[in-house]
Design an enzyme around this catalytic site. Structure first.
Site, short mmCIF file in Angstrom:
data_model
loop_
_atom_site.label_atom_id
_atom_site.label_comp_id
_atom_site.label_asym_id
_atom_site.label_seq_id
_atom_site.Cartn_x
_atom_site.Cartn_y
_atom_site.Cartn_z
CG MET A 143 -7.67 -0.28 8.86
SD MET A 143 -7.36 -1.98 9.45
CE MET A 143 -5.76 -1.61 10.29
CG ASP A 182 -9.39 0.84 14.79
OD1 ASP A 182 -8.74 0.52 13.71
OD2 ASP A 182 -10.65 0.29 14.54
NE ARG A 219 -4.99 9.35 -10.58
CZ ARG A 219 -5.65 10.34 -11.27
NH1 ARG A 219 -6.45 11.15 -10.53
NH2 ARG A 219 -5.22 10.43 -12.53
CD GLN A 237 -4.44 0.60 7.53
OE1 GLN A 237 -4.33 1.45 8.05
NE2 GLN A 237 -5.39 0.22 6.40
#
Lengths: 341, 341, 341, 341
Positions: free
Chosen positions: C169, C127, C265, C273
């Protein structure tokens, strides 16, 4: 001769390559003029057109999507639909149509052909479930995208010792699932053609963990379990107290967790499978489809569409597109099963 | 039953996928044992083996190269070669052989079959020039690598207004050139099957520049100009006063510069075309070839090899591999020509 | 000197590259021996080891995952955890530890350092939310995967004129969202650092459609709407009468459909990822982190970890890893906002 | 305010991303008008312009090349060049210029600034050899392309037991070589900053073969051997009796073959390194460079250019672009050397 071109139905890598090939060859070899109809059958229905010449198709070969736009407009279900299309073809002085699309689009083309419209079809289905042709463009791209995702998931499955489930496209046929599953080294592949036994899936999962590896399951969105296995009473809310329509992948993950005690996670590949630049094979196939479609126009093969047979592009009647779904044969699924567990 | 496996000839993405499929299915469905021979025919010739079981083939599906190693050793040209192989097969108690390779490797397999060795073949040629099968594994990977390179070169050709030449593999057949050239939107494609006229190439180059775009030329390494065009007296030294063997791409660049006045640069893709992870199609084809090869062993189809026909894997006589080269048909080259210039 | 190595926490491309660099440089420059501990802190806690030498790290540079395995085992929460680790380090004659992991893993390392264990850290967070270092390995890979997905979704958004939402993420920080959103040309980017106003999002969606293009929204999994906007009473069942925990992306899609009338959608990229082969940047950074970590061992810089500052690798105290979360600064989010709508 | 934009020098992925960001932010935040100058300095010199508005920059973010075209035209070397540019800027009512380019392009910008032209620069060098900034866009793309090629060559090197040499870009600085070499796991990396000893290279090659692996050598095009090692008398003709300028990679291959007896082959990556779609990092950096360049225009920071420092984009004097070459520091090369052999 002035030829109209349109693309109908869902997105599919290679549509632009077909358009380009039709126009390039039509202009150069036959001296045709072209006109683009926007958004599938909506174009000729409403008389919505765009210029289509060699300049308009420059640089579009590697691009996903379609410069002509697409829609699911079905003139058969519209009042005087077929008639209005014929009127507009006359108004725009269109002598022949090249219709690029799937079952629905080519169904309309068939009907128009019955009403003496000069039309040639190019089959398109990302799911590869069309019986008349060995492959359709877009399928190879989808399979490669799914395979690359499976490749990436392997390392995560290992490091977290989790069951990873990949839900791929395929409502009625498991072609993407079986191709990407075999190419990606999946441990279980579930397809719509064969109802699966959750118990058996769990047995494969357990067997895989016993080898000290973690399992990857590829499941087609249209796969379903044996009758009676999908009874669910307990409903979970999401983090926001909200409840969502979810698919077979999520259902399977929760069943596997419940039955085996192993953590399971689902990745739904969704739209990424049908967008973006086509693979070399899909560009090649789409380009050849385009060449042969305009050859068919030149030869007056009305009511026919192009198809791949081995390494040859041939033409077949338009009805062949809609007659029968091409599903994964049981023998092929048996082949793949050797790698399960 | 104990089955020996070997891979011969040049590198090709998918070799490991074949080995894995042969072993996985052989163990699971037929209960066979396996033994790996190292470095093609050198292995059985010198008795150089390695263990080959389900554990040995784990994780190799996506990897380029071959875990068995390869070589161009030809036992036919070695003293008592065939005899020594038969002795070693006896010594290692090998009941049958699966030989994976190209014309040379399968030629040896044919000879061994004539000497009553139980052998089944799997055809391998990155050039796709084998008549008995629609496609061979590795070819799709090579075409995609070449196409991606062409994609990248387009923008550079534009910004520098240069002729960019891409030399791809293909000594005797132009399959990689014509597939990648069409997929990449090349403006000229030159193949070994048709001697090219440098004058005509230069005319296409000029015509392309007149559209305000810069041309990309894809040339197979085996392409040659018309008789008499390749007379070169003036030799240039490189930056280091050194002179190098160079190929058709470099020659073509210098001719184009000389004749048109446009700058031209050549990129020789070389070995990058044959290494690395296989595409989904090549993994799929290689896996199915492996399955059907071990089925052929089980069925006692000695002296035969697997082949792709449409979407079916069949078996054909080993001699079919060596009988005739599959070249690009003139009609297909004519199709592609529409896009030249 | 014998050095133990372990990897803890979630999967992250580049872990193997760190291990390889630590071992290669440690053996060659300093003559160290190595021992691998399996599955993060579970290894030294339970005395579960594996051999780790130059041979063991061959070929692992481009591979995702970690050859040492990983887990979230936290010895601080285990009875006598720290003590047992110290005992096992003694038992295996381990002089120093290289701990590769995120906040939790390095938190344990900090505690061990306080108990006189000689430990050096390598920070890992996909991250990128670690304040002590400009970037961590794995992040660039995740951003490229997300960007490629966005690229593919653009063409589908256009052809279907739908809102496409990509959930990436980022529970506490929006780094992947803002990097991939800007790189992919997203029309809206939503991050955990700034609560979003659903009304404003819908206004951007409408504005985008007015340009005749369809919007792509990138949303970090940890993004949340303004207080009061997430009240949902109406619960929908899925195709199987089953209800699933779903995320912010799905919630947002249903809100946009309700409020704007446009189809929406969601694609949840999820585990794809964090797996698979690292990008060149991540391999480079991970390799340099490994080199500098073993240099730190050699220099006796216990209780420190490596970090990237500009183009330099430096060492900082281990506590820096856990002290403060690095979030997307408001000024950077303002920069990105220029492209919204 | 009307702002002119131009791109000069060699192709580089990310140029279009800069143009788009400049225009999008300039229009939206500052209400500027824009005008594009074609082909670098040729545009303002000859008054060759193109419209540049939000519509013109739609969809160009992921595309290689530059919609403005480029050239190496240097107005300093043209009669009354600077004067003519000033006249044309007046004629087209251009208040300020954003010049995107390398050393040469920014050198002209510096000169114009001295003549009171309001100009802001954006640095561009695929080689990353600009001292004023940590990285420039395009470099990460080039490194990834080179790394992917090295990945593919590994398997071929193994199966054929050959030395494979990859020649990458870098005339004066070895950044691409050292980054891709370390990321790709090369066994030898040769850079312009340090003359190499062919004997030592051969020793590394031999040492690598002794581990039963085959070596990959990455060599920057500007690398040179120690004085006296490059004496070559024997000249080889190519297959066509033709002699070609070849580079350091080919020379090295022939030396290694001569000295070690091992087969060696060279792949010259060439132009594929600088074309095509940029990586996520390069799109991110180029976009931020564009934003900050137009901010600098708004702030009246004439004679300055944007630069990356850590994760911040700052501005520095234009002269910083040309003052000093950023070369690979000896300490970094020593780091990489641990992996040689």
């Amino acid at each position: 001769m002035r030829v109209g071109v349109l693309t109908g139905g869902g997105d599919c890598p290679g549509l632009n390559a077909v358009i380009r090939a039709v126009v390039r060859k039509g202009v150069q070899d036959y001296g045709y003029e072209f006109i683009g109809f926007r958004d599938g059958w909506r174009g000729p229905l409403e008389g919505d057109t765009m210029p289509l010449d060699v300049k308009a198709v420059r640089g579009i070969l590697p691009r996903g999507g379609t410069i002509l736009g697409s829609s699911r407009t079905n003139p058969i279900k519209v009042d005087r639909g077929i008639e209005r299309i014929r009127e507009n073809l006359g108004k725009f002085e269109v002598d022949a149509l090249v219709a690029i699309g799937g079952e629905d689009t080519l169904g309309v083309a068939t009907r128009l052909h019955e009403h003496d419209v000069k039309v040639v079809g190019v089959p398109k289905t990302i799911d590869n479930d069309l019986n008349a042709t060995d492959y359709t463009f877009g399928f190879d791209t989808a399979v490669n995208i799914a395979t690359e995702a499976i490749d990436r998931l392997h390392t995560t499955a290992e490091s977290h010792r989790r069951v990873l489930i990949v839900e791929v496209m395929g409502r009625h046929a498991g072609w993407i699932a079986i191709h990407s599953g075999m190419a990606g080294g999946a441990n279980v592949i579930l397809i719509p053609e064969q109802n699966f036994d959750v118990e058996e899936v769990c047995a494969w999962v357990d067997s895989r963990f016993r080898t000290n590896y973690a399992p990857i399951i590829v499941v087609a969105e249209g796969a379903i379990p044996l009758a009676g296995q999908m009874v669910t009473k307990d409903q979970t809310l999401d983090a926001f107290g909200h409840v969502k329509l979810s698919g077979i992948g999520d259902w399977l993950a929760s069943e596997i967790e419940k039955r085996t005690g192993h953590e399971a996670r689902t990745t739904v590949l969704g739209h990424v499978q049908r967008g973006g630049t086509p693979t070399a094979f899909d560009r090649w196939l789409a380009t050849r489809f385009g060449f042969h479609a305009i050859d068919a126009v030149n030869a007056g093969e009305w009511g026919r569409m192009v198809a791949l047979r081995g390494t040859d592009v041939v033409t077949v009647p338009l009805e062949a597109a809609t007659r029968e779904l091409k599903t994964v044969p049981p023998a092929l699924y048996e082949e793949a099963k050797v790698l399960f567990g």
